[in-house]
Design an enzyme around this catalytic site. Sequence first.
Site, PDB file in Angstrom:
ATOM      1  N   HIS A  20       0.845  -1.203   0.000  1.00  0.00           N
ATOM      2  CA  HIS A  20       0.000   0.000   0.000  1.00  0.00           C
ATOM      3  C   HIS A  20       0.880   1.252   0.000  1.00  0.00           C
ATOM      4  O   HIS A  20       0.641   2.199  -0.743  1.00  0.00           O
ATOM      5  CB  HIS A  20      -0.910   0.012   1.233  1.00  0.00           C
ATOM      6  CG  HIS A  20      -1.954  -1.064   1.222  1.00  0.00           C
ATOM      7  ND1 HIS A  20      -3.286  -0.817   1.064  1.00  0.00           N
ATOM      8  CD2 HIS A  20      -1.846  -2.414   1.326  1.00  0.00           C
ATOM      9  CE1 HIS A  20      -3.969  -1.951   1.081  1.00  0.00           C
ATOM     10  NE2 HIS A  20      -3.116  -2.932   1.236  1.00  0.00           N
ATOM     11  N   ASP A 118      -6.698   5.359   2.771  1.00  0.00           N
ATOM     12  CA  ASP A 118      -6.583   3.986   2.248  1.00  0.00           C
ATOM     13  C   ASP A 118      -7.666   3.071   2.826  1.00  0.00           C
ATOM     14  O   ASP A 118      -8.654   3.531   3.396  1.00  0.00           O
ATOM     15  CB  ASP A 118      -5.173   3.486   2.645  1.00  0.00           C
ATOM     16  CG  ASP A 118      -4.725   2.258   1.885  1.00  0.00           C
ATOM     17  OD1 ASP A 118      -3.560   1.870   2.040  1.00  0.00           O
ATOM     18  OD2 ASP A 118      -5.536   1.690   1.128  1.00  0.00           O
ATOM     19  N   GLN A 329      12.752  -5.077  -7.980  1.00  0.00           N
ATOM     20  CA  GLN A 329      11.752  -5.750  -8.824  1.00  0.00           C
ATOM     21  C   GLN A 329      11.474  -4.978 -10.103  1.00  0.00           C
ATOM     22  O   GLN A 329      11.456  -5.549 -11.197  1.00  0.00           O
ATOM     23  CB  GLN A 329      10.459  -5.960  -8.052  1.00  0.00           C
ATOM     24  CG  GLN A 329       9.313  -6.577  -8.863  1.00  0.00           C
ATOM     25  CD  GLN A 329       8.209  -7.150  -8.015  1.00  0.00           C
ATOM     26  OE1 GLN A 329       8.449  -7.921  -7.091  1.00  0.00           O
ATOM     27  NE2 GLN A 329       6.972  -6.790  -8.306  1.00  0.00           N
ATOM     28  N   HIS A 344       3.280 -14.121  -6.873  1.00  0.00           N
ATOM     29  CA  HIS A 344       2.108 -14.414  -6.035  1.00  0.00           C
ATOM     30  C   HIS A 344       0.907 -13.587  -6.494  1.00  0.00           C
ATOM     31  O   HIS A 344      -0.191 -13.751  -6.013  1.00  0.00           O
ATOM     32  CB  HIS A 344       2.423 -14.146  -4.562  1.00  0.00           C
ATOM     33  CG  HIS A 344       2.554 -12.671  -4.242  1.00  0.00           C
ATOM     34  ND1 HIS A 344       3.240 -11.784  -5.049  1.00  0.00           N
ATOM     35  CD2 HIS A 344       2.077 -11.949  -3.210  1.00  0.00           C
ATOM     36  CE1 HIS A 344       3.189 -10.574  -4.519  1.00  0.00           C
ATOM     37  NE2 HIS A 344       2.475 -10.634  -3.417  1.00  0.00           N
ATOM     38  N   TRP A 347      -1.248  -7.058  -6.054  1.00  0.00           N
ATOM     39  CA  TRP A 347      -1.708  -6.163  -7.098  1.00  0.00           C
ATOM     40  C   TRP A 347      -0.598  -5.301  -7.685  1.00  0.00           C
ATOM     41  O   TRP A 347      -0.562  -5.107  -8.902  1.00  0.00           O
ATOM     42  CB  TRP A 347      -2.867  -5.299  -6.599  1.00  0.00           C
ATOM     43  CG  TRP A 347      -3.494  -4.515  -7.695  1.00  0.00           C
ATOM     44  CD1 TRP A 347      -3.575  -3.157  -7.777  1.00  0.00           C
ATOM     45  CD2 TRP A 347      -4.108  -5.033  -8.890  1.00  0.00           C
ATOM     46  NE1 TRP A 347      -4.204  -2.786  -8.955  1.00  0.00           N
ATOM     47  CE2 TRP A 347      -4.541  -3.906  -9.655  1.00  0.00           C
ATOM     48  CE3 TRP A 347      -4.324  -6.304  -9.409  1.00  0.00           C
ATOM     49  CZ2 TRP A 347      -5.177  -4.042 -10.893  1.00  0.00           C
ATOM     50  CZ3 TRP A 347      -4.953  -6.442 -10.648  1.00  0.00           C
ATOM     51  CH2 TRP A 347      -5.374  -5.330 -11.365  1.00  0.00           C
ATOM     52  N   GLU A 352       2.824  -3.970 -12.226  1.00  0.00           N
ATOM     53  CA  GLU A 352       4.205  -3.725 -12.698  1.00  0.00           C
ATOM     54  C   GLU A 352       4.554  -4.674 -13.841  1.00  0.00           C
ATOM     55  O   GLU A 352       5.154  -4.286 -14.844  1.00  0.00           O
ATOM     56  CB  GLU A 352       5.196  -3.883 -11.535  1.00  0.00           C
ATOM     57  CG  GLU A 352       5.191  -2.695 -10.604  1.00  0.00           C
ATOM     58  CD  GLU A 352       5.826  -2.968  -9.262  1.00  0.00           C
ATOM     59  OE1 GLU A 352       6.470  -4.021  -9.095  1.00  0.00           O
ATOM     60  OE2 GLU A 352       5.676  -2.130  -8.356  1.00  0.00           O
ATOM     61  N   GLN A 369      -4.945 -12.298  -4.252  1.00  0.00           N
ATOM     62  CA  GLN A 369      -3.978 -12.788  -5.228  1.00  0.00           C
ATOM     63  C   GLN A 369      -4.548 -13.832  -6.195  1.00  0.00           C
ATOM     64  O   GLN A 369      -4.294 -13.759  -7.395  1.00  0.00           O
ATOM     65  CB  GLN A 369      -2.730 -13.297  -4.500  1.00  0.00           C
ATOM     66  CG  GLN A 369      -1.973 -12.152  -3.816  1.00  0.00           C
ATOM     67  CD  GLN A 369      -1.356 -12.555  -2.505  1.00  0.00           C
ATOM     68  OE1 GLN A 369      -0.931 -13.707  -2.335  1.00  0.00           O
ATOM     69  NE2 GLN A 369      -1.306 -11.643  -1.556  1.00  0.00           N
TER      70      GLN A 369
HETATM   71  C1  AWU Z   1      -2.106  -4.339  -2.338  1.00  0.00           C
HETATM   72  C2  AWU Z   1      -1.874  -5.641  -1.578  1.00  0.00           C
HETATM   73  O1  AWU Z   1      -0.576  -5.620  -1.024  1.00  0.00           O
HETATM   74  C3  AWU Z   1       0.022  -6.810  -0.523  1.00  0.00           C
HETATM   75  O2  AWU Z   1       1.366  -6.552  -0.913  1.00  0.00           O
HETATM   76  P1  AWU Z   1       2.582  -7.485  -1.331  1.00  0.00           P
HETATM   77  O3  AWU Z   1       3.829  -6.849  -0.842  1.00  0.00           O
HETATM   78  O4  AWU Z   1       2.288  -8.869  -0.934  1.00  0.00           O
HETATM   79  O5  AWU Z   1       2.576  -7.534  -2.925  1.00  0.00           O
HETATM   80  P2  AWU Z   1       2.482  -6.427  -4.034  1.00  0.00           P
HETATM   81  O6  AWU Z   1       1.142  -5.791  -4.053  1.00  0.00           O
HETATM   82  O7  AWU Z   1       2.898  -7.131  -5.265  1.00  0.00           O
HETATM   83  O8  AWU Z   1       3.576  -5.299  -3.652  1.00  0.00           O
HETATM   84  C4  AWU Z   1       4.941  -5.612  -3.560  1.00  0.00           C
HETATM   85  C5  AWU Z   1       5.757  -4.377  -3.915  1.00  0.00           C
HETATM   86  O9  AWU Z   1       7.071  -4.548  -3.403  1.00  0.00           O
HETATM   87  C6  AWU Z   1       8.036  -4.471  -4.441  1.00  0.00           C
HETATM   88  N1  AWU Z   1       9.074  -5.488  -4.193  1.00  0.00           N
HETATM   89  C7  AWU Z   1       8.739  -6.690  -3.646  1.00  0.00           C
HETATM   90  C8  AWU Z   1       9.736  -7.621  -3.390  1.00  0.00           C
HETATM   91  C9  AWU Z   1      11.079  -7.299  -3.706  1.00  0.00           C
HETATM   92  O10 AWU Z   1      12.018  -8.090  -3.518  1.00  0.00           O
HETATM   93  N2  AWU Z   1      11.361  -6.090  -4.267  1.00  0.00           N
HETATM   94  C10 AWU Z   1      10.377  -5.163  -4.519  1.00  0.00           C
HETATM   95  O11 AWU Z   1      10.655  -4.083  -5.028  1.00  0.00           O
HETATM   96  C11 AWU Z   1       7.276  -4.757  -5.735  1.00  0.00           C
HETATM   97  O12 AWU Z   1       7.897  -4.090  -6.825  1.00  0.00           O
HETATM   98  C12 AWU Z   1       5.873  -4.205  -5.434  1.00  0.00           C
HETATM   99  O13 AWU Z   1       5.820  -2.839  -5.773  1.00  0.00           O
HETATM  100  C13 AWU Z   1      -0.579  -8.122  -1.017  1.00  0.00           C
HETATM  101  O14 AWU Z   1       0.172  -8.572  -2.132  1.00  0.00           O
HETATM  102  C14 AWU Z   1      -1.978  -8.003  -1.571  1.00  0.00           C
HETATM  103  O15 AWU Z   1      -2.323  -9.199  -2.276  1.00  0.00           O
HETATM  104  C15 AWU Z   1      -2.014  -6.816  -2.479  1.00  0.00           C
HETATM  105  O16 AWU Z   1      -3.178  -6.770  -3.244  1.00  0.00           O
END
Ligand code: AWU
Length: 451
Positions: A20, A118, A329, A344, A347, A352, A369
Amino acid sequence: MATEEASLRVMMFPWLGYGHVSPFLELAKKLSAKNFHIYFCSTPINLNSIKNRIDSFSSSIELVEFHLPSSPELPPHYHTTNGLPHHLHKTLLQAFNMSKPNFSDILNNLKPNLLIYDTYQPWVPEIASSHHIPAVNFHCTGAASSCFFYSNFKLQGKGLQFNFPAIYLRESEIRKMIASAPYDTEAAEDPIYTCVEKSLDFVLVKSCRAIEDKYINFFSQLLNKKMVTVGPLAQSGEEEEEKDSVIMEWLSQKGKSSTVFVSFGSENYLCNKKMEELAYGLELSNVNFIWVIRFPSGGEKIKIGDVLPEGYLERVKERGLVVEGWAPQAKILGHSSTGGFVSHCGWSSVTESLSYGVPVIAIPMNFDQPLNARLMVELGAGLEVLKDEDLEFDREEVARVIKEVVVEKSGEGIRCKAKELSEEIRMKEEGEMCGVVEELEKIICNKNLDE
Ligand SMILES: C[C@@H]1O[C@H](OP(=O)(O)OP(=O)(O)OC[C@H]2O[C@@H](n3ccc(=O)[nH]c3=O)[C@H](O)[C@@H]2O)[C@H](O)[C@H](O)[C@H]1O
């Protein structure tokens, strides 16, 4: 950049999850580029995790600390869901709700022209209203998943029926979601949907018409509110962490579209069985991979080698790079060597992947997910790894889907569709942001006229 006095001042207040905080930050950057002055409010640990992403915006994005009550069970480094052990999610939400007075004081001191809030914060609109500050909800999960939950788990949508067969949850997925939700899913005051309903005039939604048009329209009908899309808000990937260069150098030595990136977001941790099946599946696929493995923070230090099969790292070293904790990422998805994303389907990861035109090998874990994964399949930009009734998957299935999406001729349509959607999304991004600015300025102008 205009001074703060010349700019409209907007307070942004994301839920404490990295999934978020990250979209809120990307929206803050886009609004600050449109001459808004942003107060970005979150806990110190969350603000610390994004400091390196606002360097070039430091004059227009001001970080504002929001403090939760600390306790031995929930010390300050646990005031985020990033790395938080799952059993503490409910405790974090309770601590967050206990901090309403702190947020009211922040609003009273800064007096922004507008608040963007939010999910999980049904009390925020009331506090904003008590300070005569207009409040708009920014819904940072997808429209398809939100329509599903809203239609099936909460209010029946005014005689509307959810007729989207591609978007569904299996019984076992529903049970898992309810068991792990950080709030009472049967509560009348469900913290997700009451937030959206209380938004003034319209709802900002992290999506775009190119991927969710019919779901955005249906969600608008369900809520009887206008949906204003902000686009995918994909991280630009320009931030540089120290270890990134090693990862990117390794990736640059691989062939075009030859490598899959493997990540399960900031809140999910694979059990040993899933870790083992995924490891052997990556090995069997014979495709290059970068795999980010995360462990819950706190507790004893776990060694990567201890959770992977005997001799695994040695066997795969020519084509597999295992990274502990965190990887860039957005940079990896934007690299020409990346040809697939084992995800996984959180969102932000989905948006992305679509932004960068990378097809998805979907292994959803929980919450929205599975619905995001089925949206990717319906769009034709991904395939889902099949699981049994216990939601377990096996190595052969992982290898089969990776090879089809990344290598085999049968996956060519998926690879083309992912690229096509990326072009369509990027073409519309600037127009969407202009629409957002117009709506926000209208709300602030109307509020000033009412005074
Ligand atoms: C809204 C909600 O947020 C949660 O967040 P979560 O962190 O699991 O996953 P992402 O929404 O993909 O957010 C993950 C964010 O972390 C970044 N990243 C992650 C791992 C890494 O090694 N490096 C990175 O830069 C990635 O680029 C993305 O922007 C749940 O998923 C839920 O299902 C989703 O709808």
